[in-house]
Design a protein around this motif. Structure first.
Motif, mmCIF file in Angstrom:
data_model
loop_
_atom_site.group_PDB
_atom_site.id
_atom_site.type_symbol
_atom_site.label_atom_id
_atom_site.label_comp_id
_atom_site.label_asym_id
_atom_site.label_seq_id
_atom_site.Cartn_x
_atom_site.Cartn_y
_atom_site.Cartn_z
ATOM 1 N N ARG A 110 0.468 8.745 3.727
ATOM 2 C CA ARG A 110 1.378 7.855 4.434
ATOM 3 C C ARG A 110 1.141 6.580 3.999
ATOM 4 N N VAL A 152 -0.715 0.002 5.321
ATOM 5 C CA VAL A 152 0.112 -1.212 5.594
ATOM 6 C C VAL A 152 -1.112 -2.200 5.510
ATOM 7 N N PRO A 165 9.777 -1.063 12.327
ATOM 8 C CA PRO A 165 8.781 -0.464 11.303
ATOM 9 C C PRO A 165 8.615 0.953 11.006
ATOM 10 N N ALA A 166 8.974 1.732 11.891
ATOM 11 C CA ALA A 166 9.022 3.209 11.465
ATOM 12 C C ALA A 166 10.073 3.424 10.483
ATOM 13 N N LEU A 198 9.054 1.628 7.015
ATOM 14 C CA LEU A 198 8.147 2.246 6.277
ATOM 15 C C LEU A 198 8.485 3.683 5.789
ATOM 16 N N LEU A 245 5.097 -5.067 13.162
ATOM 17 C CA LEU A 245 4.040 -4.080 12.756
ATOM 18 C C LEU A 245 3.058 -3.920 13.675
ATOM 19 N N ALA A 303 3.890 -1.847 16.688
ATOM 20 C CA ALA A 303 4.274 -0.655 16.431
ATOM 21 C C ALA A 303 3.033 0.282 15.883
ATOM 22 N N ALA A 345 1.147 -0.018 13.277
ATOM 23 C CA ALA A 345 1.259 0.250 11.906
ATOM 24 C C ALA A 345 0.415 -0.666 11.012
ATOM 25 N N ASP A 395 -2.790 -1.315 9.508
ATOM 26 C CA ASP A 395 -4.141 -0.534 9.021
ATOM 27 C C ASP A 395 -4.855 -1.719 8.407
#
Length: 244
Positions: A34, A37, A159-160, A163, A186, A189, A191, A193
């Motif tokens: 996926r 980020v 964000p979804a 991305l 981000l 959300a 999101a 990483d």
């Protein structure tokens, strides 16, 4: 540049790193399945993210070396329009490692309010991606397309959705360079990483903002310290999402 963490168990002193060692230190996961980020920011010791409105006043040679490495590892550089304007963005210069072209810059803008004469469009090796919506003025979208931008009209700029569009293009290694509003979205959300944070050995004061702001109400998320590098007082910290 010295690696303070993780420590090499063999030598007594922190490991010395050459510039060519940095891609290994900052490598993305082999295949996260996926978009992954990674967010990159520089801050003064007292929390300022800019001097006179730009982050360049906080930069050091070590920060610049890591900045360049992070771009060379990324599939795409994601940035908010305000940051792109303030920092006078142009296209990335060096190819992504393993590819023949630099990563595209993907700019998030609800208004499509970008000057077509910016270096984003006139000084780039690959077309800049403009992530906007159909509600942005049609004449602005048309002007950016005429300037060579890849203008994408999305249903929203959450964000979804952002991305998801990048993943649709095969751009999974995402490097977000701000600004604080996009970073805050981000975070909200869930999101983010990874955070790469440079602490510049400066006290800036002033009215500069923090590295993230945005909607509240979400419990703080734990991050694990993955690596620490140091050069001439500059600390280069890398955090990854803590295991749950």
């Amino acid at each position: 540049m010295r690696r303070l963490l993780p420590r090499d168990p063999a030598p007594a002193d922190p490991a010395e790193l050459a510039p060519e060692d940095l891609p290994e230190v900052y490598a993305y996961p082999p295949d996260p399945g996926r978009p992954w980020v990674r967010v990159n920011f520089v801050s003064s010791l007292d929390g300022a993210v800019s001097v006179d409105g730009r982050s360049g006043g906080l930069g050091t040679p070590a920060d610049k070396a890591v900045f360049g490495t992070l771009r060379r590892l990324a599939d795409v550089v994601l940035v908010g329009a305000g940051t792109a304007r303030a920092e006078r963005y142009r296209g990335a210069r060096r190819p992504t490692i393993g590819r023949d072209t630099p990563p595209p810059i993907a700019v998030v803008t609800g208004s499509a309010g970008l000057d077509p004469s910016l270096g984003l469009f006139t000084d780039t090796f690959v077309p800049t991606i403009v992530l906007t919506t159909g509600e942005a003025p049609a004449e602005r979208r048309a002007a950016l397309r005429a300037a060579g931008a890849d203008v994408v009209e999305l249903p929203d700029l959450g964000p979804a959705t952002l991305l998801g569009e990048l993943e649709r293009r095969g751009l999974r290694r995402v490097l977000c360079e701000g600004g604080p509003g996009l970073h805050g979205d981000l975070i909200a959300a869930g999101a983010v990483d990874e955070l790469c944070l440079t602490l510049s050995p400066l006290l800036a004061a002033g009215d500069a903002g923090r590295i993230a702001h945005g909607p509240g109400g979400r419990a703080p998320e734990g991050m694990a310290l993955a690596s620490v590098l140091e050069e001439d007082g500059t600390l280069l910290l890398r955090y990854v999402r803590a295991a749950t």
